[in-house]
Design a protein around this motif. Structure first.
Motif, PDB file in Angstrom:
ATOM      1  N   VAL A  58       0.837  -1.201   0.000  1.00 50.06           N
ATOM      2  CA  VAL A  58       0.000   0.000   0.000  1.00 50.06           C
ATOM      3  C   VAL A  58       0.875   1.255   0.000  1.00 50.06           C
ATOM      4  CG1 VAL A  58      -1.630   1.345   1.404  1.00 50.06           C
ATOM      5  CG2 VAL A  58      -2.041  -1.099   0.993  1.00 50.06           C
ATOM      6  N   LEU A  59       1.870   1.308   0.884  1.00 47.12           N
ATOM      7  CA  LEU A  59       2.774   2.455   0.921  1.00 47.12           C
ATOM      8  C   LEU A  59       3.478   2.634  -0.423  1.00 47.12           C
ATOM      9  CD1 LEU A  59       4.422   4.751   2.204  1.00 47.12           C
ATOM     10  CD2 LEU A  59       6.012   2.980   3.019  1.00 47.12           C
ATOM     11  N   SER A  60       3.994   1.545  -0.971  1.00 48.49           N
ATOM     12  CA  SER A  60       4.708   1.626  -2.254  1.00 48.49           C
ATOM     13  C   SER A  60       3.836   2.242  -3.334  1.00 48.49           C
ATOM     14  CB  SER A  60       5.162   0.239  -2.704  1.00 48.49           C
ATOM     15  OG  SER A  60       6.131  -0.269  -1.826  1.00 48.49           O
ATOM     16  N   GLU A  61       2.577   1.819  -3.399  1.00 51.39           N
ATOM     17  CA  GLU A  61       1.683   2.335  -4.437  1.00 51.39           C
ATOM     18  C   GLU A  61       1.347   3.803  -4.206  1.00 51.39           C
ATOM     19  OE1 GLU A  61       1.230   0.763  -7.138  1.00 51.39           O
ATOM     20  OE2 GLU A  61       2.106  -1.110  -6.401  1.00 51.39           O
ATOM     21  N   LEU A  62       1.047   4.188  -2.969  1.00 54.63           N
ATOM     22  CA  LEU A  62       0.696   5.580  -2.695  1.00 54.63           C
ATOM     23  C   LEU A  62       1.878   6.515  -2.931  1.00 54.63           C
ATOM     24  CD1 LEU A  62      -1.489   5.270   0.538  1.00 54.63           C
ATOM     25  CD2 LEU A  62      -2.249   5.393  -1.845  1.00 54.63           C
ATOM     26  N   VAL A  64      -4.445  -0.821  -3.819  1.00 50.55           N
ATOM     27  CA  VAL A  64      -4.788  -0.205  -2.536  1.00 50.55           C
ATOM     28  C   VAL A  64      -6.233  -0.535  -2.175  1.00 50.55           C
ATOM     29  CG1 VAL A  64      -5.095   1.999  -1.321  1.00 50.55           C
ATOM     30  CG2 VAL A  64      -3.059   1.624  -2.735  1.00 50.55           C
ATOM     31  N   GLU A  65      -7.123  -0.401  -3.138  1.00 59.03           N
ATOM     32  CA  GLU A  65      -8.546  -0.720  -2.924  1.00 59.03           C
ATOM     33  C   GLU A  65      -8.729  -2.164  -2.457  1.00 59.03           C
ATOM     34  OE1 GLU A  65     -12.907  -0.320  -3.567  1.00 59.03           O
ATOM     35  OE2 GLU A  65     -11.342   1.175  -3.381  1.00 59.03           O
ATOM     36  N   ASP A 106      -8.076  -1.811   4.317  1.00 55.05           N
ATOM     37  CA  ASP A 106      -9.413  -1.921   4.900  1.00 55.05           C
ATOM     38  C   ASP A 106     -10.265  -0.714   4.532  1.00 55.05           C
ATOM     39  OD1 ASP A 106      -9.493  -4.396   6.782  1.00 55.05           O
ATOM     40  OD2 ASP A 106      -7.492  -3.521   6.928  1.00 55.05           O
ATOM     41  N   ARG A 107      -9.624   0.430   4.412  1.00 54.39           N
ATOM     42  CA  ARG A 107     -10.280   1.629   3.906  1.00 54.39           C
ATOM     43  C   ARG A 107      -9.186   2.577   3.434  1.00 54.39           C
ATOM     44  NH1 ARG A 107     -10.722   1.570   9.355  1.00 54.39           N
ATOM     45  NH2 ARG A 107      -9.985   3.395  10.483  1.00 54.39           N
ATOM     46  N   TRP A 108      -9.552   3.467   2.531  1.00 54.64           N
ATOM     47  CA  TRP A 108      -8.603   4.462   2.035  1.00 54.64           C
ATOM     48  C   TRP A 108      -9.371   5.673   1.563  1.00 54.64           C
ATOM     49  CZ3 TRP A 108      -8.036   6.330  -3.026  1.00 54.64           C
ATOM     50  CH2 TRP A 108      -8.801   5.677  -4.000  1.00 54.64           C
ATOM     51  N   ARG A 112     -13.074   5.361   0.944  1.00 55.69           N
ATOM     52  CA  ARG A 112     -13.572   4.122   0.383  1.00 55.69           C
ATOM     53  C   ARG A 112     -13.292   3.033   1.387  1.00 55.69           C
ATOM     54  NH1 ARG A 112     -14.439   4.443  -5.206  1.00 55.69           N
ATOM     55  NH2 ARG A 112     -14.245   2.218  -5.342  1.00 55.69           N
ATOM     56  N   ARG A 113     -14.230   2.141   1.557  1.00 54.19           N
ATOM     57  CA  ARG A 113     -14.055   1.032   2.480  1.00 54.19           C
ATOM     58  C   ARG A 113     -14.138  -0.280   1.732  1.00 54.19           C
ATOM     59  NH1 ARG A 113     -15.014   2.223   8.021  1.00 54.19           N
ATOM     60  NH2 ARG A 113     -15.552   4.409   8.270  1.00 54.19           N
ATOM     61  N   ARG A 114     -13.346  -1.224   2.197  1.00 54.74           N
ATOM     62  CA  ARG A 114     -13.410  -2.563   1.645  1.00 54.74           C
ATOM     63  C   ARG A 114     -14.701  -3.185   2.161  1.00 54.74           C
ATOM     64  NH1 ARG A 114      -8.305  -6.321   2.452  1.00 54.74           N
ATOM     65  NH2 ARG A 114      -8.907  -6.011   4.577  1.00 54.74           N
ATOM     66  N   GLY A 115     -15.265  -4.082   1.413  1.00 57.26           N
ATOM     67  CA  GLY A 115     -16.528  -4.737   1.776  1.00 57.26           C
ATOM     68  C   GLY A 115     -16.521  -5.346   3.158  1.00 57.26           C
ATOM     69  N   PRO A 116     -17.701  -5.754   3.661  1.00 59.66           N
ATOM     70  CA  PRO A 116     -17.853  -6.225   5.044  1.00 59.66           C
ATOM     71  C   PRO A 116     -16.997  -7.357   5.391  1.00 59.66           C
ATOM     72  CG  PRO A 116     -19.871  -6.607   3.782  1.00 59.66           C
ATOM     73  CD  PRO A 116     -18.913  -5.881   2.909  1.00 59.66           C
TER      74      PRO A 116
END
Length: 166
Positions: free
Chosen positions: A48-52, A109-110, A114-116, A162-166
């Motif tokens: 996630v860090l690498s992509e952002l 990332v999505e 868990d959320r972004w 944005r949140r990942r699904g439940p």
């Protein structure tokens, strides 16, 4: 890279606008996660860090001497990764074709976080952030985390989440 600032729950870094910064920032994140006992989210958090950070380096234009800031915040059983840059342009989640070599960063990332979201900064730029949490089976009984409302600046500006699904 400039020296890192930190306290028990936050690590701040300033990085040159150069691809080499990604590896350096990942090393600092690895240290922070180890110190917080969150090594089980390291793989996900590193991607996630690498992509952002790569997006900030690749897609933002900055004046000489400006840097990109990262913040890693321990939130109990999760880590919040923030990348601040001077561009007001918001990143867009795309569906690139298989023939395209780039454009999958936010898709990863999505899928992994868990959320972004994206939060505009008060003066200039934005913060693109993501939260990576331990799975429920990995949580330490009795541990408490901070809510996003407890983090300065997390609710000061309207943003997109944005949140990942439940």
């Amino acid at each position: 890279m400039q020296p890192m600032g930190s306290n028990e729950l936050e690590v701040v870094g300033h990085w040159a606008h150069h691809p080499r910064a990604v590896g350096q920032a990942r090393a600092e994140l690895r240290k922070a996660l180890a110190g917080w006992g969150l090594v089980t989210v390291e793989g996900t958090a590193q991607i996630v860090l690498s992509e952002l950070l790569t997006n900030a380096i690749r897609h933002t234009r900055v004046s000489a001497g400006q840097e990109i800031e990262t913040r890693y915040l321990c939130e109990g059983d999760s880590v919040r990764i923030e990348v601040h840059d001077a561009s007001d342009e918001r990143p867009e989640l795309r569906n690139p074709s298989s023939e395209v070599a780039h454009g999958r960063g936010l898709v990863l990332v999505e899928a992994l976080a868990d959320r972004w979201g994206v939060t505009p900064c008060p003066v200039v730029g934005k913060s693109v952030w993501a939260v990576c949490a331990l799975e429920a089976s990995e949580c330490i009984p009795g541990s408490t985390g901070r809510d996003l409302e407890d983090i300065p600046g997390s609710n000061d500006s309207p943003g997109v989440e944005r949140r990942r699904g439940p």
